[in-house]
Design a protein around this motif. Structure first.
Motif, short mmCIF file in Angstrom:
data_model
loop_
_atom_site.label_atom_id
_atom_site.label_comp_id
_atom_site.label_asym_id
_atom_site.label_seq_id
_atom_site.Cartn_x
_atom_site.Cartn_y
_atom_site.Cartn_z
N THR A 5 2.72 7.45 -1.85
CA THR A 5 2.70 7.95 -3.24
C THR A 5 1.44 7.68 -4.15
N VAL A 6 0.73 8.60 -4.69
CA VAL A 6 -0.52 8.07 -5.67
C VAL A 6 0.14 8.53 -6.98
N ILE A 7 0.01 7.52 -7.93
CA ILE A 7 0.35 7.68 -9.30
C ILE A 7 -0.92 7.41 -10.27
N ALA A 8 -1.14 8.53 -11.12
CA ALA A 8 -2.15 8.86 -11.79
C ALA A 8 -1.99 9.51 -13.02
N ASP A 9 -2.54 9.34 -14.23
CA ASP A 9 -2.58 10.09 -15.53
C ASP A 9 -3.08 11.44 -15.47
N THR B 1 -4.10 -0.04 -8.21
CA THR B 1 -3.52 -1.36 -7.94
C THR B 1 -2.16 -1.08 -7.39
N GLU B 2 -1.48 -2.37 -7.08
CA GLU B 2 -0.09 -2.24 -6.75
C GLU B 2 0.50 -3.80 -6.87
N ASN B 3 1.30 -4.09 -7.67
CA ASN B 3 1.76 -5.48 -8.07
C ASN B 3 0.52 -5.98 -8.63
N GLN B 4 -0.22 -5.34 -9.46
CA GLN B 4 -1.39 -5.85 -10.07
C GLN B 4 -2.39 -6.44 -9.24
N PHE B 5 -2.38 -6.30 -7.98
CA PHE B 5 -3.21 -6.68 -7.05
C PHE B 5 -4.35 -5.20 -6.65
N ILE B 6 -5.54 -5.40 -6.74
CA ILE B 6 -6.52 -4.42 -6.71
C ILE B 6 -6.48 -3.89 -5.14
N LEU B 7 -6.15 -2.76 -4.78
CA LEU B 7 -6.10 -2.26 -3.39
C LEU B 7 -7.31 -1.70 -2.91
N PHE B 8 -7.91 -1.07 -3.89
CA PHE B 8 -9.27 -0.11 -3.45
C PHE B 8 -9.93 0.24 -4.82
N VAL C 100 2.33 12.95 -5.04
CA VAL C 100 1.57 12.72 -6.31
C VAL C 100 2.59 12.67 -7.37
N LEU C 101 2.26 11.58 -8.40
CA LEU C 101 2.82 11.50 -9.66
C LEU C 101 2.07 11.58 -10.67
N MET C 102 1.50 13.00 -10.94
CA MET C 102 0.13 13.25 -11.81
C MET C 102 0.55 14.37 -12.59
N PRO C 103 0.79 14.19 -14.02
CA PRO C 103 0.65 15.23 -14.99
C PRO C 103 -0.49 15.99 -15.09
N MET D 124 0.61 -0.98 0.00
CA MET D 124 -0.07 -0.11 0.16
C MET D 124 0.87 1.22 -0.02
N GLU D 125 2.16 1.29 -0.35
CA GLU D 125 3.09 2.33 -0.69
C GLU D 125 2.84 3.12 -1.99
N GLN D 126 2.72 2.62 -2.95
CA GLN D 126 2.34 2.87 -4.22
C GLN D 126 1.12 2.60 -4.51
N TYR D 127 0.22 3.63 -5.07
CA TYR D 127 -1.08 3.64 -5.35
C TYR D 127 -1.13 4.06 -6.72
N PHE D 128 -1.35 3.05 -7.67
CA PHE D 128 -1.52 3.40 -8.99
C PHE D 128 -3.17 3.55 -9.45
N LEU D 129 -3.58 4.76 -9.68
CA LEU D 129 -4.99 4.83 -9.86
C LEU D 129 -5.25 5.15 -11.32
N ASP D 130 -6.56 4.68 -11.74
CA ASP D 130 -7.20 4.90 -12.80
C ASP D 130 -8.67 4.38 -12.94
N GLY D 131 -9.13 4.95 -14.07
CA GLY D 131 -10.64 4.53 -14.11
C GLY D 131 -11.04 4.18 -15.28
#
Length: 613
Positions: free
Chosen positions: A368-372, A331-338, A395-398, A165-172
Motif C-alpha cells: 500500500t502506498v499512502i500519499a497526500d 517511511t515506515e515506523n519513521q524509518f526511511i525506506l527509499f 493506493v490511499l491517495m486523495p 515494507m508493506e505500508q509506504y508513506f510517501l511525501d516530498g
C-alpha cells in the motif's frame, strides 16, 4: 535508621543521626577543612580500551554493527587495486555516518571530530584521514555504491524486524542547493533573448549582402537552425574581401585611394567582428542553456542541476524562489525506506519516476502506498492499477478536490456538473434550470506529461435566457461540460478507499510518519541545505542523511530497551535505580589503588563491556 544510596555500581550505607545530634552538630565550633576528590590534569592517564567508554546503546555502536554486517567484497569491488594503500572503506563510511548523525556535515568538521571525539576515534581506530580524503570518498567514491549500500541497510532493517515494507508513506520536501540564489537563468528570458539575437543576425546578414553586393537568395534569412551556417559563410566572404583590400592598400601609392580603401575595409571588419565575437558565441551559449533546461523552466549558474523552487521559510509559508531539489521520500515506523531526488518543484510528476526507481532496485515493492493530494492525478492512479488492470499496489491517495467536494458549499454550487442529475439511458444531464445538456462529441487531449485523455463533451440546448447562467458559466454561448469518464471512475475508487474505516485510519498516520521525519531532518538535525553540488552528489549526500537517520532510530530503540531492563526499587519517598553490576577498569598511572577503585565506581558508563584486569 539508614537510607540506601547507590552510585552506578557500588552501594554505600549512610547513617541518619537523631534530631538532637543534628542540633549539637549545627552549633559545633570546630573548623573543618574542606575535602576534594583527587584532581591533577597534568598527570598521565592511560586508556586501556577506548571501546569500553562507549555505552551499548550509543549510535556509534549501531553504526559499527550495521557497517560491519556489509560483506567486504561489496565495497572492495569499487577499488582498482595497486598504488598507495587506501583507507578502509568501512572505516570511512563509519566516520562519515557518525559525523552526519552528530549534525556535522562539513568534512573539515568531521576531520576535527576525529581528533577530539572519543566515539569517532574508536570508529576510526585512531586513524585521522584529512578533509580532502573524506570529501573525495563522500563526493566521488560513494557515487558508485550509494544505492547498493542503502538497499543493503534497508534489507538489514527488514531482517531485524524494524520495518516490513508493506505500508509506504510517501511525501516530498524541498531542500536548498549549495548555490547562489541570485545566479538564476530563466527559460522564457533565454528564448526571448535568443529571438532578439536572431532578428539582429538577419539584419546583419542583409547589411552584409548590401555591402558585399551579394544576391539576396545567396545569403537569405533562412531557418533559425541554419543561421550559424549562414554566419560562417558570410564571415568567410568578409574575411576574403578584407584580405584582398589589405593587399590592395599595401600596393596602392595614392594617399586618397588608401584612405578610401581603409574605410571600405573598416565597413567590412565591423560585421565580421560582430559575427566572430558576438553572434556565434551567443548562439552557442543559448543552445547550451536550452540543453541544460530540459523540461525545466529555470536553473542555477552555480549548480546547473538545481531548479529554482519556492521554499517555505516559516509557518506562514512566506518564502522566496531558491535553487533546490525535490526530495521524494517514503517511511515506515519513521524509518526511511527509499528516496529519490528530482528537479521538478511539484510532487505530481515525481510519483512515477520514484516508483519506477524503487521497482528497479532490489527492495520489495510495498503493498500500500499512502500519499497526500499532491500526487492524486489520473496518470498516477493508472500507474498504480497497471497495464493489465492488475494493481501494482494499492493506493490511499486523495485527488486535489477531495476535501473541497465534501463541503456543503461545493454540494450547493450549481456550476459543478457533478451536482446535476444524469440520465444514463438518454446520456444527458439536467441543469439546475431543468434544461437538457446533451452529448455532443468526443474529444481527446494530451496532458503536459504526455497522457492522452478522452473527454465527452455535453452542451446545453439553450442558455440564452437562463436566469442562472451568471452563476453557472462565464461562457458567451451555451454551457459545455467536459466529462472524463476514466478520471471520474478513478476518483470514485479513491474516494471509496479513503472512506473505509480501516484504510482511513492508515491514511491518518501519514502526517505522523513522513512529516515527522522531515521535521526531524530539517528541524532537529538542521539539515536544510546541501553541501555538495550536482544531482549525483546531492543524491549521495541525502543517502548519508537517510542512513544516519535510520541508525539514530535504531540507537533510540536500543536505548528504550536498555532503560526497560533497569530495576527500580522504592526506598522511603525515593525511587532508586539499580544497574547491572558491570565494571569498567581504567588504569591511572601513579594513582593509589583506592583511588583507582573509586574511579571505577564514579566514572562507570552504563552498559559498557567489561574488561579483564
Amino acid at each position: 535508621m539508614s537510607n540506601l544510596t547507590t552510585t552506578n555500581n557500588y552501594y554505600t550505607m549512610q547513617l541518619t543521626l537523631p534530631l538532637e545530634d543534628m542540633e549539637e552538630k549545627a552549633v559545633s565550633k570546630r573548623n573543618l577543612a574542606p575535602t576534594f576528590k583527587p584532581y591533577d590534569n597534568k598527570q598521565m592517564h592511560m586508556i586501556l580500551d577506548l571501546e569500553a567508554l562507549i555505552p551499548v546503546h550509543h549510535v556509534a555502536r549501531v553504526i559499527d554493527d550495521m557497517i560491519e554486517a556489509i560483506p567486504d567484497e561489496q565495497l572492495f569491488a569499487h577499488y582498482r587495486g595497486g598504488g598507495r594503500s587506501s583507507y578502509h572503506p568501512k572505516m570511512m563510511l563509519k566516520v562519515i555516518l557518525y559525523g552526519y548523525s552528530q549534525k556535522v556535515y562539513s568534512c573539515r568538521s568531521i576531520e576535527k571530530l576525529l581528533q577530539e571525539n572519543i566515539p569517532a576515534m574508536w570508529l576510526a581506530a585512531m586513524q585521522q584521514p584529512d578533509f580532502r580524503t573524506l570529501n573525495d570518498f563522500r563526493g566521488v567514491r560513494m557515487k558508485a555504491f550509494m544505492d547498493e549500500l542503502f538497499e543493503t541497510m534497508i534489507r538489514k532493517l527488514i531482517a531485524d524486524n524494524y520495518i516490513t515494507m508493506e505500508q509506504y508513506f510517501l511525501d516530498g520536501t524541498k531542500i536548498e542547493a549549495n548555490a547562489n540564489k541570485y545566479s538564476f537563468v530563466w527559460k522564457k528570458s533565454t528564448l526571448r533573448f535568443e529571438e532578439k539575437l536572431k532578428e539582429k543576425i538577419r539584419e546583419t546578414l542583409r547589411h552584409i549582402q548590401a555591402i558585399t553586393h551579394q544576391e539576396a537568395d545567396e545569403h537569405g534569412e533562412g531557418e533559425p537552425e541554419e543561421l550559424p551556417v549562414k554566419l560562417e559563410e558570410a564571415a568567410a566572404i568578409l574575411e576574403e574581401k578584407v584580405e584582398g583590400l589589405t593587399e590592395q592598400i599595401a600596393e596602392e601609392k595614392s594617399v586618397d585611394q588608401r584612405k578610401e580603401m581603409r574605410k571600405k575595409r573598416s565597413a567590412l571588419k565591423k560585421p565580421l567582428k560582430l559575427i566572430r565575437k558576438d553572434f556565434l558565441p551567443q548562439l552557442v551559449k543559448y543552445e547550451a542553456q536550452k540543453a541544460c533546461f530540459g523540461d525545466r523552466n529555470s536553473y542555477s549558474k552555480t549548480d546547473p542541476d538545481a531548479t529554482f523552487m519556492r521554499m517555505k521559510e516559516d509557518h506562514m509559508k512566506n518564502g522566496q524562489l531558491k535553487p533546490g531539489y525535490n526530495v521524494q521520500m517514503a517511511t515506515e515506523n519513521q524509518f526511511i525506506l527509499f528516496y529519490s531526488l528530482h528537479q521538478r518543484p511539484t510532487d505530481t510528476r515525481c510519483f512515477i519516476p520514484h516508483m519506477e526507481k524503487l521497482a528497479a532496485s532490489s527492495l520489495p515493492m510495498p503493498k500500500t502506498v499512502i500519499a497526500d493530494a499532491g500526487y492524486g492525478s489520473e496518470e498516477n492512479y493508472l500507474y498504480a492499477i497497471g497495464e493489465e488492470k492488475e494493481p501494482r499496489f494499492d493506493v490511499l491517495m486523495p485527488y486535489g478536490s477531495y476535501m473541497k467536494e465534501k463541503t456543503k458549499r461545493y454540494k450547493k454550487d450549481i456550476k459543478h456538473a457533478a451536482n446535476w442529475t444524469y440520465e444514463e439511458l438518454e446520456d444527458r444531464l439536467i441543469c439546475p434550470n431543468g434544461r437538457y445538456v446533451r452529448f455532443k462529441k468526443y474529444l481527446t487531449k494530451k496532458s503536459r506529461s504526455g497522457l492522452e485523455q478522452s473527454f465527452k463533451i455535453y452542451e446545453c440546448e439553450d442558455c440564452s435566457d437562463c436566469p442562472l447562467k451568471p452563476a453557472c458559466t462565464k461562457a458567451k454561448g451555451n454551457r459545455q461540460v467536459h466529462w472524463n469518464p476514466v478520471w471520474e471512475e478513478l476518483k470514485a475508487k479513491a474516494k471509496k478507499a479513503l472512506e473505509d474505516d480501516k484504510k482511513s485510519a492508515i491514511y491518518a498516520q501519514r502526517k505522523v510518519e513522513v512529516e515527522s521525519v522531515f521535521g526531524h531532518i530539517k528541524g532537529n538535525r538542521s539539515f536544510r541545505r546541501f553541501s555538495l553540488r550536482g544531482l549525483e552528489k546531492v543524491h549521495v549526500e541525502f543517502g548519508i542523511v537517510a542512513l544516519a537517520h535510520n541508525l539514530l532510530k535504531v540507537a533510540g530503540i536500543r536505548l528504550a530497551t536498555f532503560l526497560q531492563k533497569q530495576t527500580y526499587k522504592k526506598v522511603g519517598r525515593k525511587t532508586l535505580r539499580f544497574f547491572r553490576p558491570t565494571f569498567l577498569f581504567k588504569g591511572l598511572i601513579g594513582q593509589p589503588l583506592c583511588h583507582f577503585i573509586h574511579d571505577v565506581a564514579e566514572h562507570h558508563l552504563p552498559g559498557s563491556k567489561p574488561t579483564s584486569s
